[in-house]
Design an enzyme around this catalytic site. Structure first.
Site, short mmCIF file in Angstrom:
data_model
loop_
_atom_site.label_atom_id
_atom_site.label_comp_id
_atom_site.label_asym_id
_atom_site.label_seq_id
_atom_site.Cartn_x
_atom_site.Cartn_y
_atom_site.Cartn_z
N THR A 197 -5.21 40.97 -2.27
CA THR A 197 -5.98 40.79 -1.06
C THR A 197 -7.29 41.57 -1.21
O THR A 197 -7.58 42.10 -2.29
CB THR A 197 -5.16 41.23 0.17
OG1 THR A 197 -5.87 40.90 1.35
CG2 THR A 197 -4.84 42.71 0.13
N ASN A 214 -10.07 44.48 -1.08
CA ASN A 214 -10.13 45.94 -1.23
C ASN A 214 -8.97 46.53 -2.03
O ASN A 214 -8.56 47.65 -1.79
CB ASN A 214 -10.22 46.63 0.14
CG ASN A 214 -11.40 46.13 0.94
OD1 ASN A 214 -12.47 45.92 0.38
ND2 ASN A 214 -11.22 45.93 2.22
N GLU A 221 -13.96 37.02 -8.56
CA GLU A 221 -13.87 36.11 -7.41
C GLU A 221 -13.40 34.73 -7.85
O GLU A 221 -13.96 33.70 -7.49
CB GLU A 221 -15.21 36.05 -6.66
CG GLU A 221 -15.77 37.39 -6.24
CD GLU A 221 -14.91 38.16 -5.24
OE1 GLU A 221 -13.94 37.59 -4.68
OE2 GLU A 221 -15.19 39.34 -5.00
N GLN A 247 -11.07 32.91 -7.00
CA GLN A 247 -10.65 31.96 -5.97
C GLN A 247 -11.71 30.89 -5.73
O GLN A 247 -11.41 29.81 -5.23
CB GLN A 247 -10.29 32.68 -4.66
CG GLN A 247 -11.47 33.27 -3.90
CD GLN A 247 -11.82 34.68 -4.33
OE1 GLN A 247 -11.29 35.19 -5.32
NE2 GLN A 247 -12.70 35.33 -3.58
N ASP A 256 -16.40 32.38 3.19
CA ASP A 256 -17.40 33.12 3.94
C ASP A 256 -17.49 34.49 3.29
O ASP A 256 -16.69 35.37 3.57
CB ASP A 256 -17.01 33.23 5.41
CG ASP A 256 -18.10 33.84 6.27
OD1 ASP A 256 -19.22 34.06 5.76
OD2 ASP A 256 -17.83 34.12 7.45
N VAL A 257 -18.43 34.63 2.38
CA VAL A 257 -18.52 35.84 1.56
C VAL A 257 -18.87 37.03 2.43
O VAL A 257 -19.80 36.99 3.22
CB VAL A 257 -19.56 35.66 0.43
CG1 VAL A 257 -19.71 36.94 -0.37
CG2 VAL A 257 -19.13 34.51 -0.48
#
Length: 195
Positions: free
Chosen positions: A10, A12, A90, A92, A173-174
């Site tokens: 997830t 962090n 990133e 995903q 939504d970065v």
């Protein structure tokens, strides 16, 4: 045989930190690496990977239409030395065909690929890139972080500009710590049910 690895977590959890550390280990030994990041993720600047603890590096930005196998094949033959490993931050945001292209980098070019990314979005749904990686990666590695209660965080809540939980919206939504909070499943469910 080279492999396609997917390290997921997830928000962090330190995925970018782990990527940058692994890439540094190769570079410290004089080996060439290629780092990739989605072109639209410009939180650290265009074509940069950065971690919350301050580590950062240049990366090649990729778009949805890019052929990543072709890119790596060209770079590997450009006279700058053989590529020892490909890193994707990133992950995903990869398309399903791009995941297959990276699998071919491992299978046909003999270059290991290490992808790091989120497993699910703020609604608990798989990202297309993550879904493909979970399906075909040779090795899956969970990177763990914790919820405020001390349990393993596996879910993420998206917040609006006023700190209110968002239940709907675009999957991509970065954003960073100001927009997303990681929770265990129980506390994610509690937050999503808030009135």
């Amino acid at each position: 045989m080279s492999k396609l690895y997917f390290s997921y977590a997830t928000m962090n959890a330190g995925k970018s930190t782990l990527l940058l550390q692994a890439a540094y280990n190769y570079q410290e030994r004089g080996m060439r690496v290629v780092m990739l990041i989605a072109a639209f993720d410009d939180r650290a600047g265009q074509g940069r990977i950065a971690s919350r603890i301050g580590l950062e590096s240049e990366a090649i930005p990729f778009r949805a239409e890019d052929d990543l196998h072709g890119l790596i094949e060209r770079l590997n033959g450009d006279g700058s030395g053989e590529i020892a490993c490909v890193f994707v931050d990133e992950a995903q945001f990869l398309g399903e065909d791009q995941v297959w292209q990276l699998a071919r980098v491992a299978d046909r070019l003999g270059i290991p690929v290490m992808a790091y990314g989120l497993r699910t979005d703020f609604q608990g749904k798989l990202f297309p890139g993550s879904m493909a990686l979970l399906a075909i990666a040779d090795e899956l590695r969970e990177v763990r972080t914790i919820c405020h209660c001390g349990r393993k965080a596996t879910m993420v809540v998206r917040l609006d500009g006023r700190g209110k939980v968002m239940r709907e919206g675009a999957q991509v939504d970065v954003g960073g710590n100001e927009k997303y909070v990681s929770y265990c499943r129980r506390h994610w469910d509690d937050r999503m049910r808030e009135g």
